[in-house]
Design a protein around this motif. Structure first.
Motif, PDB file in Angstrom:
ATOM      1  N   GLY A  81       0.811  -1.209   0.000  1.00 33.72           N
ATOM      2  CA  GLY A  81       0.000   0.000   0.000  1.00 33.72           C
ATOM      3  C   GLY A  81       0.847   1.263   0.000  1.00 33.72           C
ATOM      4  O   GLY A  81       0.430   2.308  -0.492  1.00 33.72           O
ATOM      5  N   ARG A  82       2.029   1.164   0.534  1.00 30.99           N
ATOM      6  CA  ARG A  82       2.905   2.328   0.637  1.00 30.99           C
ATOM      7  C   ARG A  82       3.721   2.570  -0.634  1.00 30.99           C
ATOM      8  O   ARG A  82       3.932   3.715  -1.023  1.00 30.99           O
ATOM      9  CB  ARG A  82       3.847   2.118   1.836  1.00 30.99           C
ATOM     10  CG  ARG A  82       4.742   3.272   2.149  1.00 30.99           C
ATOM     11  CD  ARG A  82       3.903   4.449   2.666  1.00 30.99           C
ATOM     12  NE  ARG A  82       4.679   5.663   2.690  1.00 30.99           N
ATOM     13  CZ  ARG A  82       5.244   6.171   3.755  1.00 30.99           C
ATOM     14  NH1 ARG A  82       5.108   5.575   4.921  1.00 30.99           N
ATOM     15  NH2 ARG A  82       5.928   7.285   3.677  1.00 30.99           N
ATOM     16  N   VAL A  83       4.203   1.489  -1.297  1.00 20.33           N
ATOM     17  CA  VAL A  83       5.169   1.710  -2.385  1.00 20.33           C
ATOM     18  C   VAL A  83       4.843   1.045  -3.722  1.00 20.33           C
ATOM     19  O   VAL A  83       5.388   1.448  -4.752  1.00 20.33           O
ATOM     20  CB  VAL A  83       6.597   1.266  -1.959  1.00 20.33           C
ATOM     21  CG1 VAL A  83       7.074   2.068  -0.767  1.00 20.33           C
ATOM     22  CG2 VAL A  83       6.679  -0.228  -1.698  1.00 20.33           C
ATOM     23  N   LYS A  87      17.655   1.113   1.298  1.00 18.79           N
ATOM     24  CA  LYS A  87      16.754   1.975   2.053  1.00 18.79           C
ATOM     25  C   LYS A  87      15.803   2.545   1.013  1.00 18.79           C
ATOM     26  O   LYS A  87      16.255   2.986  -0.047  1.00 18.79           O
ATOM     27  CB  LYS A  87      17.526   3.110   2.719  1.00 18.79           C
ATOM     28  CG  LYS A  87      18.564   2.660   3.709  1.00 18.79           C
ATOM     29  CD  LYS A  87      19.342   3.855   4.201  1.00 18.79           C
ATOM     30  CE  LYS A  87      20.513   3.456   5.057  1.00 18.79           C
ATOM     31  NZ  LYS A  87      21.321   4.633   5.450  1.00 18.79           N
ATOM     32  N   ILE A  88      14.523   2.510   1.287  1.00 13.20           N
ATOM     33  CA  ILE A  88      13.533   3.046   0.353  1.00 13.20           C
ATOM     34  C   ILE A  88      12.942   4.318   0.941  1.00 13.20           C
ATOM     35  O   ILE A  88      12.477   4.324   2.085  1.00 13.20           O
ATOM     36  CB  ILE A  88      12.405   2.028   0.069  1.00 13.20           C
ATOM     37  CG1 ILE A  88      12.975   0.783  -0.601  1.00 13.20           C
ATOM     38  CG2 ILE A  88      11.321   2.665  -0.805  1.00 13.20           C
ATOM     39  CD1 ILE A  88      11.939  -0.294  -0.888  1.00 13.20           C
ATOM     40  N   TYR A  89      12.989   5.377   0.147  1.00 20.36           N
ATOM     41  CA  TYR A  89      12.413   6.657   0.546  1.00 20.36           C
ATOM     42  C   TYR A  89      11.179   6.942  -0.287  1.00 20.36           C
ATOM     43  O   TYR A  89      11.217   6.876  -1.511  1.00 20.36           O
ATOM     44  CB  TYR A  89      13.416   7.796   0.358  1.00 20.36           C
ATOM     45  CG  TYR A  89      14.508   7.794   1.391  1.00 20.36           C
ATOM     46  CD1 TYR A  89      14.346   8.495   2.583  1.00 20.36           C
ATOM     47  CD2 TYR A  89      15.675   7.076   1.189  1.00 20.36           C
ATOM     48  CE1 TYR A  89      15.333   8.489   3.548  1.00 20.36           C
ATOM     49  CE2 TYR A  89      16.676   7.073   2.151  1.00 20.36           C
ATOM     50  CZ  TYR A  89      16.495   7.775   3.325  1.00 20.36           C
ATOM     51  OH  TYR A  89      17.481   7.766   4.278  1.00 20.36           O
ATOM     52  N   TRP A 119       9.455   3.388   8.709  1.00 20.56           N
ATOM     53  CA  TRP A 119       7.999   3.403   8.806  1.00 20.56           C
ATOM     54  C   TRP A 119       7.466   2.003   9.125  1.00 20.56           C
ATOM     55  O   TRP A 119       6.561   1.849   9.956  1.00 20.56           O
ATOM     56  CB  TRP A 119       7.401   3.926   7.502  1.00 20.56           C
ATOM     57  CG  TRP A 119       5.913   3.978   7.490  1.00 20.56           C
ATOM     58  CD1 TRP A 119       5.114   4.943   8.020  1.00 20.56           C
ATOM     59  CD2 TRP A 119       5.027   3.007   6.902  1.00 20.56           C
ATOM     60  NE1 TRP A 119       3.790   4.641   7.795  1.00 20.56           N
ATOM     61  CE2 TRP A 119       3.711   3.449   7.116  1.00 20.56           C
ATOM     62  CE3 TRP A 119       5.222   1.820   6.225  1.00 20.56           C
ATOM     63  CZ2 TRP A 119       2.600   2.750   6.688  1.00 20.56           C
ATOM     64  CZ3 TRP A 119       4.113   1.109   5.788  1.00 20.56           C
ATOM     65  CH2 TRP A 119       2.823   1.574   6.014  1.00 20.56           C
ATOM     66  N   MET A 120       8.046   0.976   8.492  1.00 26.86           N
ATOM     67  CA  MET A 120       7.624  -0.405   8.762  1.00 26.86           C
ATOM     68  C   MET A 120       7.873  -0.768  10.232  1.00 26.86           C
ATOM     69  O   MET A 120       7.050  -1.447  10.847  1.00 26.86           O
ATOM     70  CB  MET A 120       8.346  -1.380   7.831  1.00 26.86           C
ATOM     71  CG  MET A 120       7.916  -1.296   6.376  1.00 26.86           C
ATOM     72  SD  MET A 120       6.227  -1.876   6.080  1.00 26.86           S
ATOM     73  CE  MET A 120       6.421  -3.645   6.276  1.00 26.86           C
TER      74      MET A 120
END
Length: 142
Positions: free
Chosen positions: A89-91, A119-121, A130-131
């Protein structure tokens, strides 16, 4: 301007056209734009990565650095699915910035299954953190 650029070393030319890293300045040359094609689970995604100069790596499996989420075969289906759904849902289907983690030799680190550690921004927010904050992941020392 063209003459000036043609006479410059390659690194200077690239620096002239590189946008400064807004999300994580420590990424340096290891920062890329990527489209998340799909989410495998709460800590693994598949992405198309823009390497620059119209060069792409397609369908690259990436592991989120520093976190661990329930695995499909080892956890209850509810916890595995919740983590996967939250990350998707986020990415999923979105353009994000990824930063690969450097290894001791200065190259890009891969995990035990050969996936790049990233790292995912999403904008300015680190999705890995966030996770953790949402309770879908625990800290993991890759």
């Amino acid at each position: 301007m063209i003459r000036l650029i043609l006479g410059m070393p390659m690194a200077a030319c690239l620096a002239a056209f590189t946008v400064p890293a807004a999300a994580d300045p420590a990424c340096g040359l290891y920062q890329y734009k990527a489209e998340i094609v799909r989410v495998i689970d709460g800590d693994t995604v598949v992405a198309n990565i823009d390497l620059g100069f119209n060069v792409w790596r397609r369908d690259e499996h990436l592991r989120l650095h520093g976190i661990d989420t329930p695995e499909r075969r080892k956890a209850t289906m509810d916890t595995w699915k919740a983590a996967k759904t939250a990350l998707a849902g986020r990415v999923e289907g979105r353009e994000v910035t990824i930063c690969t983690v450097k290894n001791r030799r200065g190259g890009e680190e891969t995990g035990k299954y050969g996936r790049y550690l990233v790292k995912i921004y999403d904008g300015d927010e680190l999705v890995n953190d966030w996770m953790l904050e949402q309770g879908y992941a625990v800290v993991y020392a890759d």
